[in-house]
Design a protein around this motif. Sequence first.
Motif, PDB file in Angstrom:
ATOM      1  N   THR A   1     -26.735  11.034  58.952  1.00  0.00           N
ATOM      2  CA  THR A   1     -26.734   9.571  58.515  1.00  0.00           C
ATOM      3  C   THR A   1     -25.935   9.155  57.841  1.00  0.00           C
ATOM      4  OG1 THR A   1     -28.797   9.497  58.131  1.00  0.00           O
ATOM      5  CG2 THR A   1     -28.563   8.749  60.701  1.00  0.00           C
TER       6      THR A   1
ATOM      7  N   LYS B   1     -31.673   0.731  55.977  1.00  0.00           N
ATOM      8  CA  LYS B   1     -30.984   0.925  57.583  1.00  0.00           C
ATOM      9  C   LYS B   1     -32.176   0.475  57.873  1.00  0.00           C
ATOM     10  CE  LYS B   1     -30.011   3.836  61.283  1.00  0.00           C
ATOM     11  NZ  LYS B   1     -30.408   5.014  62.089  1.00  0.00           N
ATOM     12  N   SER B   2     -33.190   1.015  57.469  1.00  0.00           N
ATOM     13  CA  SER B   2     -34.842   0.580  58.541  1.00  0.00           C
ATOM     14  C   SER B   2     -34.968  -0.946  58.264  1.00  0.00           C
ATOM     15  CB  SER B   2     -35.767   0.558  57.932  1.00  0.00           C
ATOM     16  OG  SER B   2     -37.130   0.528  58.167  1.00  0.00           O
TER      17      SER B   2
ATOM     18  N   ARG C   1     -31.583   9.943  50.368  1.00  0.00           N
ATOM     19  CA  ARG C   1     -31.913   9.507  51.989  1.00  0.00           C
ATOM     20  C   ARG C   1     -32.745   8.197  51.786  1.00  0.00           C
ATOM     21  NH1 ARG C   1     -30.493  11.948  56.712  1.00  0.00           N
ATOM     22  NH2 ARG C   1     -30.031  13.758  55.200  1.00  0.00           N
TER      23      ARG C   1
ATOM     24  N   THR D   1     -37.687  10.007  59.979  1.00  0.00           N
ATOM     25  CA  THR D   1     -37.380   9.620  58.278  1.00  0.00           C
ATOM     26  C   THR D   1     -39.006   9.670  57.746  1.00  0.00           C
ATOM     27  OG1 THR D   1     -35.084   9.439  58.781  1.00  0.00           O
ATOM     28  CG2 THR D   1     -36.034   9.232  56.374  1.00  0.00           C
TER      29      THR D   1
ATOM     30  N   TRP E   1     -32.296   5.300  54.045  1.00  0.00           N
ATOM     31  CA  TRP E   1     -32.863   5.498  55.408  1.00  0.00           C
ATOM     32  C   TRP E   1     -33.441   3.979  55.318  1.00  0.00           C
ATOM     33  CZ3 TRP E   1     -34.717   4.723  59.517  1.00  0.00           C
ATOM     34  CH2 TRP E   1     -35.969   4.438  60.297  1.00  0.00           C
TER      35      TRP E   1
ATOM     36  N   ASP F   1     -34.207   9.345  62.823  1.00  0.00           N
ATOM     37  CA  ASP F   1     -34.427   8.859  61.421  1.00  0.00           C
ATOM     38  C   ASP F   1     -35.536   7.913  61.542  1.00  0.00           C
ATOM     39  OD1 ASP F   1     -32.684   7.003  63.152  1.00  0.00           O
ATOM     40  OD2 ASP F   1     -31.567   6.343  60.783  1.00  0.00           O
ATOM     41  N   GLN F   2     -35.600   7.224  63.015  1.00  0.00           N
ATOM     42  CA  GLN F   2     -36.487   6.151  63.679  1.00  0.00           C
ATOM     43  C   GLN F   2     -37.270   6.424  63.382  1.00  0.00           C
ATOM     44  OE1 GLN F   2     -36.265   2.375  65.527  1.00  0.00           O
ATOM     45  NE2 GLN F   2     -33.838   3.251  65.756  1.00  0.00           N
TER      46      GLN F   2
ATOM     47  N   ALA G   1     -32.786  14.083  60.019  1.00  0.00           N
ATOM     48  CA  ALA G   1     -33.972  12.607  59.696  1.00  0.00           C
ATOM     49  C   ALA G   1     -34.817  13.259  58.356  1.00  0.00           C
ATOM     50  CB  ALA G   1     -34.997  12.272  60.895  1.00  0.00           C
TER      51      ALA G   1
END
Lengths: 634, 445
Positions: A225, A465-466, A458, A445, A462, A441-442, A61
């Motif tokens: 990820t 994804k977020s 990344r 990151t 991220w 990661d939540q 992350a």
Amino acid sequence: MSYDVIVVGGGHAGSEAAAAAARMGARVALVTMHLSKIGEMSCNPAIGGLGKGHLVREIDALDGLMGQAIDRAGIQFRMLNKSRGPAVHGPRAQADRKLYRSVIQALLSEQEGISFIEAAVGDLHVEAGECRGIVTEAGAIIRGGAVVLTTGTFLDGLIHLGAEKTPAGRIGESPSKALATRLRALDLPVGRLKTGTPPRLDGRTIAWNLLEMQPADNPPIPFSTLTSQINVPQIECGITRTTAKTHQIIAESIHLSPVYSGQISGQGPRYCPSIEDKVHRFAEKTSHQLFLEPEGLDDPTVYPNGISTSLPRGVQDALVTSIPGLESTKIMQYGYAIEYDFIDPRALTRTLGLRQLPTLFLAGQINGTTGYEEAAAQGLVAGVNASLVAAGGVADFVLDRSDAYIGVMIDDLTTKGAPEPYRMFTSRAEYRLLLRADNADQRLTERGVALGCVGAQRIAAWREKSSRLGRARDQLAMLSATPKMLRSHDLPVPRDGAARSAAELLSLEGITLSRLQAVWPDLGQIPAQLHQQLEADCRYASYVQRQRVDIDALKRDESMKIPEHLDFSLVGGLSAEARDLLTSHRPDTIAQANRLPGMTPAAVLAVLRHLKRVPPASPNTSGELISQLAGEAQ
Amino acid sequence: MGSETDTIFALATPPGKSAIAVIRISGDQAADVPGALAAKCPEPGCFSLQTLSDGTGAVIDQALLLFMAAPRSSTGEDVVEIHCHGGVAITQTLLGVLVNLSGLRPADAGEFTHRMFHNGKIDLLGAESLADIINADTHRQLVQAWSQMRGALRDPVTGWREAVIKTAAELEAVIDFPDEEIPPSVVASISKRAETLIDEISDCLDDNRIGEIVRDGVQITLLGPVNAGKSTLLNRIANRPVAIVSDEAGTTRDLVPVSLDIGGVPVMLTDTAGIRQNTGAVEAEGISRALSAAGDADYTIIVVDGSRDEWRGDYEALAEIAGHEHILVVNKTDLGIVGMPPANALLMSFVDDCGIDEFLDYLAAKVVRANSAQTSAIITRARHRQALEATIRGLKAGLVLDLEQNPELVAEEFRLAATALGRITGEIDAEDLLEAIFSSFCIGK
């Protein structure tokens, strides 16, 4: 030539430290005895497990190497505790040892800003009381703004094999004698720890057809990820057991073990005992399981996980051949125990910088830990902080116990030290339901992005994804249905007439996102790889909510800093023991003081009052009670 | 509150004249105090007889001095005690000398206890017990407070906490070592052990709150119409040997409280103004206070004059006001009772001297529930009860969950249970769990 950060050692801590510092923009020199050994797995060829797998996800992350490396080198992926709740899923993979090393080396050389120097380090270069570089054994000075030491088992390493003692860092590699002497001279709290490794077996001489085999997960679930799928071929491992004969051989020769003969004094880990320890301490158990783990796709070496030993060679031969399937097995390299120097990590702050020499950072086994993952995680934190000081800033990258397993580990080390080699377990994390492998990661990151240690690739992945997660959460909160309607889709909901949102439904046993698609086809838009994370968030929501009170209290206590030079003898109401404890451990915050072993709530209260200079406050229950009692007792 | 590094002092005996008085001094400078009184500090652990004088050389008193060196003293600090004659001028003069010494100041309320706790001389339960010992008015309270000090609650709580930790540890082993050979019997034993714990703690909670009642006492209010015999009843109760009147708290204008010791339980019995309609302002205020006292009481005794036609109506009206548990006394049986009294009524006559002993027995049984008189209570404060209830809640919540599928949730509930117990005695620590894991299982492939 001058660098910003000099990293000594190219193991798992050193590799992450160098890469993290370089991602932060520092000019880094990675100095190690053998460049070809960078990324070497000295002991078991596996990454992850319970707690450890969590650490790898957290490293990933923060854009570290380990997750990506194992994804490209893993030959048997298994999710431990798969049938249990997501908070205790433990991703684990066995690695092809050679492949892993080469992936790490490739990732490091792709990273801009790292110079590789092959040299043995003999001394620290100290200028005006600050560590500003290193001196090689050949006498060359390499200057840098900060230094990260990751010496592994090399600091005055001594290998024991039966009665034989060989100074070495790993088998066939010289130890760091000069550096060890130098560190001892610096008056740092140096101690000895030991660890062990099993003999390596020739896989071509194992009767695999007689063994129970354990397959890999299908499909394998990656660590990083950034990995969309695992392309390395997957293998099976063998399982066998020790026999009565094995135990008899060990019992008869236990006096030849360097631990039992008194030749080794360093403390070994309780959770990774040698086979002689297991037989000795758990005499009632007549058989122990062992896993036969191939070390590579094109390597005949097999790692017998479960029979670490330092008994003499002849005894190792006899004990291996007493095990079913190994009757005619040849040992390629004998098992051994190794003793090495470590620095009591209580001499460090939570940035992993030495209190005594704030530009010197330590990471990995030198801090009393064991395990690649523990080492790598510390390397990352030390590398980031070293780059911050080298740039003239303040080393302030500290994760706390509610942020990450990394925070739990470093806090444990710096408050409790390492009476035995420290390994991560999920039971060490009081906020386990929050600190999951699936949400690393939540949790981290964005923090890494703000810090500057996360690369562009990344960040893009991220953010994508977020925002998907955010949309999905909104959707789950908005959709709701009555039990009657849900039951018409065969969903197991209580008949209480209460309408529930999709998010609330996911906290119920037996309800998954894919089942909810029957009710709300729109949910089909949520990508499958997000399902588990969303489900886990909903599943644990009420528990995490409950823990929030504790976490808020922790954050509050963590925000109350204890001045670095506070004279504890001026703090009233401290017992002599508490004063000594505080003076020797120097906790950074009230929260950390609270966790010092032997610390009483009353003493913490006294420090707090001293800091606040206010009449009896009530920061915790005990304090309130005592004040109240004092009134009663007169 | 002054600084906690100051040396503190206080008169340890009540003010006024007495044979002897004791002044206690605690802190770094305690040993210098005898010098300031032209005397010598005794050897640690020794008494010595000394003449104390003020700055001008005038003799204040001849007194016994005791010195206890840190850490072997009640507070854990240097302590000097001056055992002087108990005259007002003597103690005033001595305290006057002490207050002028630099670094010394009078102790705040409870500060000696505070220092005992800070210096690890007593734990939380110990501090509570000490307060209870000093505040005990009845023998039973004293016995209970000492039994608490000696571990009545600490011992079982420590045992339960160890059991919860061991149970949690087994669960943690199941979670953290999935590849190890944890015997299936372990999982089965986890539920069993949690159930046993729930039973044991429930038994302890099922004590009719006797410990708290003994410690906190019981409030009883006498309520009734005018001339029903409330005050006579109060006086008769107070004069019976079974109910010892220990002291009379301040008599308010119209509420008359009397402290009693019934079966070792402190009882505050309050007489109130008689209730009647159409009165003057002052009496109306008295009645309003009577009603409010009845509302605050644990029990209300309603006394009515059974010879009056209206007694039943009076009772019903008052019973509604009393609301909660009440005792009905129908007085003046000697004059003949109008109608049939209800089965729960206690009949009484002061003229014939009948029904009073029965009433006292009834009252004692109410105050000290019959079945709990013999059992020794270990919960003496609401805080203990709340913590034990939270423990049971945690254990029960854990048992409802599926151990195989969601061990992490069960562990979370057990963690709450252990934390609740820890609030009574100390803290829970992950190392406790790991220690328990490694001493029970052979971990490590």
